[in-house]
Design a protein around this motif. Structure first.
Motif, PDB file in Angstrom:
ATOM      1  N   GLY A  48     -20.386 -18.235 -20.567  1.00  0.00           N
ATOM      2  CA  GLY A  48     -19.817 -17.884 -21.862  1.00  0.00           C
ATOM      3  C   GLY A  48     -20.339 -18.690 -23.037  1.00  0.00           C
ATOM      4  N   MET A  49     -21.251 -19.627 -22.796  1.00  0.00           N
ATOM      5  CA  MET A  49     -21.773 -20.437 -23.899  1.00  0.00           C
ATOM      6  C   MET A  49     -22.642 -19.605 -24.836  1.00  0.00           C
ATOM      7  SD  MET A  49     -20.700 -23.541 -23.947  1.00  0.00           S
ATOM      8  CE  MET A  49     -21.905 -24.486 -24.839  1.00  0.00           C
ATOM      9  N   GLU A  50     -23.523 -18.840 -24.265  1.00  0.00           N
ATOM     10  CA  GLU A  50     -24.428 -18.013 -25.054  1.00  0.00           C
ATOM     11  C   GLU A  50     -24.670 -16.717 -24.298  1.00  0.00           C
ATOM     12  OE1 GLU A  50     -27.887 -20.601 -25.300  1.00  0.00           O
ATOM     13  OE2 GLU A  50     -27.458 -20.859 -27.412  1.00  0.00           O
ATOM     14  N   SER A  51     -25.006 -15.702 -25.051  1.00  0.00           N
ATOM     15  CA  SER A  51     -25.392 -14.459 -24.396  1.00  0.00           C
ATOM     16  C   SER A  51     -26.766 -14.638 -23.765  1.00  0.00           C
ATOM     17  CB  SER A  51     -25.428 -13.322 -25.419  1.00  0.00           C
ATOM     18  OG  SER A  51     -26.539 -13.487 -26.284  1.00  0.00           O
ATOM     19  N   GLU A  52     -27.146 -13.707 -22.929  1.00  0.00           N
ATOM     20  CA  GLU A  52     -28.466 -13.753 -22.305  1.00  0.00           C
ATOM     21  C   GLU A  52     -29.558 -13.709 -23.374  1.00  0.00           C
ATOM     22  OE1 GLU A  52     -31.161 -11.047 -19.310  1.00  0.00           O
ATOM     23  OE2 GLU A  52     -28.987 -11.013 -19.049  1.00  0.00           O
ATOM     24  N   THR A  53     -29.339 -12.904 -24.406  1.00  0.00           N
ATOM     25  CA  THR A  53     -30.315 -12.799 -25.495  1.00  0.00           C
ATOM     26  C   THR A  53     -30.457 -14.122 -26.230  1.00  0.00           C
ATOM     27  OG1 THR A  53     -29.850 -10.458 -25.771  1.00  0.00           O
ATOM     28  CG2 THR A  53     -30.882 -11.577 -27.629  1.00  0.00           C
ATOM     29  N   GLU A  54     -29.332 -14.770 -26.536  1.00  0.00           N
ATOM     30  CA  GLU A  54     -29.382 -16.054 -27.232  1.00  0.00           C
ATOM     31  C   GLU A  54     -30.103 -17.109 -26.392  1.00  0.00           C
ATOM     32  OE1 GLU A  54     -25.358 -15.856 -29.955  1.00  0.00           O
ATOM     33  OE2 GLU A  54     -25.185 -16.433 -27.855  1.00  0.00           O
ATOM     34  N   CYS A  55     -29.835 -17.113 -25.102  1.00  0.00           N
ATOM     35  CA  CYS A  55     -30.503 -18.063 -24.211  1.00  0.00           C
ATOM     36  C   CYS A  55     -32.006 -17.804 -24.198  1.00  0.00           C
ATOM     37  CB  CYS A  55     -29.918 -17.954 -22.810  1.00  0.00           C
ATOM     38  SG  CYS A  55     -30.480 -19.257 -21.706  1.00  0.00           S
ATOM     39  N   LYS A  56     -32.387 -16.543 -24.148  1.00  0.00           N
ATOM     40  CA  LYS A  56     -33.800 -16.186 -24.145  1.00  0.00           C
ATOM     41  C   LYS A  56     -34.464 -16.578 -25.472  1.00  0.00           C
ATOM     42  CE  LYS A  56     -36.306 -12.476 -21.931  1.00  0.00           C
ATOM     43  NZ  LYS A  56     -36.291 -11.093 -21.505  1.00  0.00           N
ATOM     44  N   LEU A  57     -33.751 -16.392 -26.573  1.00  0.00           N
ATOM     45  CA  LEU A  57     -34.301 -16.775 -27.876  1.00  0.00           C
ATOM     46  C   LEU A  57     -34.493 -18.288 -27.967  1.00  0.00           C
ATOM     47  CD1 LEU A  57     -32.349 -14.384 -30.262  1.00  0.00           C
ATOM     48  CD2 LEU A  57     -34.802 -14.341 -29.763  1.00  0.00           C
ATOM     49  N   ARG A  58     -33.578 -19.051 -27.397  1.00  0.00           N
ATOM     50  CA  ARG A  58     -33.741 -20.505 -27.363  1.00  0.00           C
ATOM     51  C   ARG A  58     -34.979 -20.888 -26.554  1.00  0.00           C
ATOM     52  NH1 ARG A  58     -30.047 -23.803 -29.367  1.00  0.00           N
ATOM     53  NH2 ARG A  58     -27.972 -23.032 -29.767  1.00  0.00           N
ATOM     54  N   GLU A  59     -35.187 -20.195 -25.444  1.00  0.00           N
ATOM     55  CA  GLU A  59     -36.375 -20.457 -24.628  1.00  0.00           C
ATOM     56  C   GLU A  59     -37.652 -20.135 -25.406  1.00  0.00           C
ATOM     57  OE1 GLU A  59     -36.483 -19.349 -20.434  1.00  0.00           O
ATOM     58  OE2 GLU A  59     -34.347 -18.929 -20.576  1.00  0.00           O
ATOM     59  N   ILE A  60     -37.620 -19.022 -26.138  1.00  0.00           N
ATOM     60  CA  ILE A  60     -38.783 -18.640 -26.944  1.00  0.00           C
ATOM     61  C   ILE A  60     -39.033 -19.681 -28.030  1.00  0.00           C
ATOM     62  CG2 ILE A  60     -39.681 -16.934 -28.574  1.00  0.00           C
ATOM     63  CD1 ILE A  60     -38.171 -14.788 -26.886  1.00  0.00           C
ATOM     64  N   ALA A  61     -37.973 -20.142 -28.685  1.00  0.00           N
ATOM     65  CA  ALA A  61     -38.118 -21.158 -29.730  1.00  0.00           C
ATOM     66  C   ALA A  61     -38.702 -22.444 -29.145  1.00  0.00           C
ATOM     67  CB  ALA A  61     -36.773 -21.435 -30.394  1.00  0.00           C
ATOM     68  N   SER A  62     -38.235 -22.826 -27.975  1.00  0.00           N
ATOM     69  CA  SER A  62     -38.774 -24.023 -27.323  1.00  0.00           C
ATOM     70  C   SER A  62     -40.239 -23.833 -26.963  1.00  0.00           C
ATOM     71  CB  SER A  62     -37.970 -24.350 -26.062  1.00  0.00           C
ATOM     72  OG  SER A  62     -36.671 -24.751 -26.402  1.00  0.00           O
ATOM     73  N   ASP A  63     -40.573 -22.646 -26.492  1.00  0.00           N
ATOM     74  CA  ASP A  63     -41.964 -22.351 -26.155  1.00  0.00           C
ATOM     75  C   ASP A  63     -42.835 -22.418 -27.417  1.00  0.00           C
ATOM     76  OD1 ASP A  63     -43.762 -21.341 -23.906  1.00  0.00           O
ATOM     77  OD2 ASP A  63     -44.152 -19.847 -25.466  1.00  0.00           O
ATOM     78  N   MET A  64     -42.325 -21.904 -28.517  1.00  0.00           N
ATOM     79  CA  MET A  64     -43.073 -21.963 -29.774  1.00  0.00           C
ATOM     80  C   MET A  64     -43.264 -23.399 -30.234  1.00  0.00           C
ATOM     81  SD  MET A  64     -41.566 -18.908 -32.066  1.00  0.00           S
ATOM     82  CE  MET A  64     -41.919 -17.200 -31.774  1.00  0.00           C
ATOM     83  N   GLN A  65     -42.273 -24.251 -30.005  1.00  0.00           N
ATOM     84  CA  GLN A  65     -42.394 -25.654 -30.383  1.00  0.00           C
ATOM     85  C   GLN A  65     -43.512 -26.338 -29.614  1.00  0.00           C
ATOM     86  OE1 GLN A  65     -38.466 -27.206 -29.803  1.00  0.00           O
ATOM     87  NE2 GLN A  65     -37.668 -26.218 -31.634  1.00  0.00           N
TER      88      GLN A  65
END
Length: 155
Positions: A48-65
């Motif tokens: 319940g912390m984040e939706s699957e989409t939000e988690c995936k977006l965080r992963e993408i942001a980390s990958d971009m970093q």
């Protein structure tokens, strides 16, 4: 996890070259990747912390970093994480409130400011290390972001 163990092993393999020129950046990048993986694993386990989409977006942001220096960082991330470009852009802007291109530009500008403190690096070297094709384009982008040139900022 296996991913985290592999990153720790990669970090340990850097110790023999720790005194070589350029090794500090490799240590920093690998350490960041370890922290990123720990953070993402933590959020994946929180119901319940984040939706699957939000988690995936965080992963993408980390990958971009990690890959902001690369030319097609946004397109590569879209492909890597299996989104269509349109869907990705819609989700990204909704979640982060800026475009992915602006996000990458902000990463590049932060790194440029850090690198400008290293007096031995030329403006061309900084442009190369921050993913800009030419020094003139880097200078133009820097001036647009900070209202001054990299050379004046350095002083």
């Amino acid at each position: 996890t296996e991913e985290l163990q592999a990153l720790i092993l990669e970090f340990q393999e850097l110790f023999p070259i720790s005194q070589q020129f350029g090794s500090a950046e490799k240590f920093d990048t690998t350490a960041y990747r370890i922290l990123q993986e720990i953070y993402l694993q933590h959020y994946r386990k929180q119901p319940g912390m984040e939706s699957e989409t939000e988690c995936k977006l965080r992963e993408i942001a980390s990958d971009m970093q990690l890959h902001f220096r690369e030319k097609d960082v946004v397109d590569d991330a879209v492909k890597k994480f299996g989104y269509s470009k349109r869907t990705f852009l819609r989700y990204w802007v909704e979640y982060f409130r800026i475009t992915p291109a602006k996000y990458v530009e902000n990463l590049r500008m932060q790194e440029a400011r850090r690198l400008l403190k290293i007096q031995s690096l030329s403006i061309q070297e900084i442009a190369d290390r921050t993913g800009y094709a030419t020094a003139s384009y880097f200078i133009q982008a820097y001036k647009k972001n900070f209202g001054t040139t990299p050379a004046l900022s350095r002083k």
